[in-house]
Design a protein around this motif. Sequence first.
Motif, short mmCIF file in Angstrom:
data_model
loop_
_atom_site.label_atom_id
_atom_site.label_comp_id
_atom_site.label_asym_id
_atom_site.label_seq_id
_atom_site.Cartn_x
_atom_site.Cartn_y
_atom_site.Cartn_z
N ASP A 1 34.76 -28.57 -63.65
CA ASP A 1 36.18 -28.36 -63.65
C ASP A 1 36.59 -29.17 -63.88
O ASP A 1 37.97 -28.86 -64.71
N ARG B 1 27.46 -25.18 -67.89
CA ARG B 1 28.57 -24.86 -66.51
C ARG B 1 27.02 -25.84 -65.29
O ARG B 1 27.63 -25.88 -64.41
N LEU C 1 32.69 -23.30 -60.79
CA LEU C 1 32.57 -24.35 -61.36
C LEU C 1 32.14 -25.26 -60.78
O LEU C 1 32.23 -25.96 -59.40
N THR D 1 27.19 -21.73 -69.98
CA THR D 1 28.72 -22.73 -70.94
C THR D 1 29.76 -22.22 -70.65
O THR D 1 30.14 -20.98 -70.39
N VAL D 2 31.05 -23.23 -70.42
CA VAL D 2 31.87 -22.53 -70.97
C VAL D 2 33.01 -23.96 -72.00
O VAL D 2 32.83 -24.77 -72.24
N ALA E 1 34.53 -18.52 -69.58
CA ALA E 1 33.40 -18.98 -69.20
C ALA E 1 32.01 -18.09 -69.35
O ALA E 1 32.36 -16.99 -69.18
#
Length: 390
Positions: free
Chosen positions: A290, A377, A285, A324-325, A320
């Motif tokens: 992150d 991301r 990331l 996107t996360v 993840a």
Amino acid sequence: MLRDDLRTLWTEPRPPGAPARVRRDWALLAAGFAGVALEATLREDIVWRPAAVVLTVWLWLLSLWRRTRPLAMVTLAFGSVFLLTGASLVAAAREPVGLYTGAVVLVLVYALPRWGSGREIVLGGVVILATGVLCVVADETPVVEKVVGLVFLLLPGVVGAAVRFWVTARERQLEQVRSREREQLARELHDTVAHHVSAMVIIAQAGGVLAATDPSAAVKALEGVEEEGARTLEEMRAMVAALRDRGIGAEVAPPAGVADLERLMRTPGGRLRVDLGLDGELDALPPAVDAAVYRIVQESVTNALRHAVDATELVVRVAAERHTVRLSVRDNGRRTGRGRDGYGLTGLRERATLLGGTLRAGPGTDRGWHVEAELPRARSESDVHSRPRR
């Protein structure tokens, strides 16, 4: 000192975000008209009934513009009361002219310090005091009752000023929280980008040495990379130095990230059983994303430990996807009707917005408190400003 305070009050602007009219204003107006109709029908001791009814209806209509034009509404309302009270004194009316439902003027008294500028508050206060004194003089009641009536007239203004002060103080605190979050994000971005730019400068220097075998164009290009990289690093350091508080040094430790979540989940102390689930490629990331994932989970876990009533379990999910996360933090505590969206979540919402994502927090459908966030991301191509050619 007093002169400075008066000058500050006089130049105070209106608070932002005053709504023109909301749904409850129309409900209040309908209830007011109904009250006027009932009082005009049922009361038998009304002096100058038509004039009293028209005046009261007029006062209720003026309440619709109390937020956007507080001084004008106060002037029109209390000016009308002043004129009618003066006419009743001249005509020697047996009773004060007006209806009990005319107490809607108290809403205008509240709105003046709540939504008015400093000069509007001063000028409107003069109008209110003048009218109040005239009404007190015209009312043949004991002195104590007159004083109580005047205090009762001014009390909504004190409440309005207190509400304005509280809202302004809270907005200032929220802005400080957002500012600290932006500063923290700027530091993290600076540390990350500075690392890569420093590497670029070193590689460019090495390229300049190796290009001694020629071609001269390659040497020139490497020198350009070195120069541009050094300038970028210098400008970025200057920008972040301006954001940092004086006396605070640069952070040398890397910010915590997804890899540190398991260690974080071991710290709650046994009161809550924590279920942590990580899914997808979370190792690569962007550093800012992150760190944001870790901060959101950390703040949500802290809030659950402090505020979750009768909670036994805390479920944390980080997934993840390609672009996107997504993360969610949910507890199974009892709903108490009180929110937990304090300054911490306000700062995290600001961080998520700066990264191009979203964060939502609120009570669950049946139990507990839910925090959900979605972070990109990486920035989309439309968000990246290309460098102009020279």
